[in-house]
Design an enzyme around this catalytic site. Structure first.
Site: not given
Ligand code: DX5
Ligand code: ZN
Length: 216
Positions: A33, A142-145, A175, A177, A197-198
């Site tokens: 991804h 916009g952000f992971g985690g 997508d 959390g 992601g995280s």
């Molecule tokens: C957020 C991204 C996600 C993000 C998910 O804007 O589209 O794909 O990387 O990260 P986690 O799994 O850490 O929430």
């Molecule tokens: Zn994504």
């Protein structure tokens, strides 16, 4: 069919990107991804073409590209040339979504639409037979985690029902959390692609985390 797992490279170590790509290649995960952000549609900027080109050189699994950018039509051919297998645009960024989806398919990719948490699944009713994947954002992009928005379960169920009623077949991807704790409930609700992601890259044992989400 069992569900798919798509580790989000946004949470990879960019100074060790090749190592993290090889990790995904040899893990139980199914897709890469890839989050593209332009600092306009979302407040953050991630990475662009040269980085994705480098990723594609090493990746041995499909590239699932998630565009969080305004006016994505400008780049459809460029992402096809980079080797994207699935190209997902945001409904909120596409005034001519029907045309955009057709253009993605015409370029030889699977066409995906992402919905922000506030966008109802019903907004897709007129294109439900024209897409290959719906990405339900379970955080604000916009952000992971960030932490998972619980209302997502209801959206998954509604969207699955809409698909059945329309005789449409498409992936439902979640997508934001996603963790080893909420994966099985998401699959039970009707999701079949889980982006993480995280919860994979920041896990003590990333391989085990990917396997646990795969086996959820
Ligand atoms: C957020 C991204 C996600 C993000 C998910 O804007 O589209 O794909 O990387 O990260 P986690 O799994 O850490 O929430
Ligand atoms: Zn994504």
């Amino acid at each position: 069919m069992s569900h798919l797992v798509a580790p989000s490279l946004l949470a990879a170590d960019f100074a060790n990107l090749q190592r993290d790509i090889e990790f995904v290649n040899s893990s139980d995960a199914d897709w890469f991804h890839i989050d593209v952000m332009d600092g306009v549609f979302v407040p953050n900027i991630s990475f662009g073409m040269p980085v994705i080109k480098a990723i594609a050189r090493h990746a041995k699994k499909p590239l699932d590209v998630h565009l969080m950018i305004v006016d994505p039509d400008r780049y459809i051919d460029a992402f096809a040339d980079l080797g994207s297998d699935i190209l997902t645009v945001h409904a909120e960024a596409c005034p001519h979504l029907h045309r955009t989806l057709a253009a993605i398919r015409a370029a030889g990719m699977k066409a995906g639409v992402a919905l922000n948490p506030h966008t109802p699944v019903e907004s897709l009713s007129e294109v439900i037979n024209d897409l290959d994947l719906v990405c339900l954002m379970s955080v604000n992009p916009g952000f992971g985690g960030q932490s998972f928005i619980e209302r997502t379960y209801e959206k998954v169920r509604k969207l699955r029902k809409m698909g059945h009623e329309a005789g449409a077949t498409f992936h439902i991807e979640i997508d934001g959390g996603v963790t080893t704790s909420n994966s099985s409930a998401l699959v039970e609700a009707g999701a079949d692609v889980l982006v993480a992601g995280s919860s994979i890259f920041r896990a003590e044992n990333p391989g085990a985390a990917a396997t646990a989400i795969k086996n959820a």
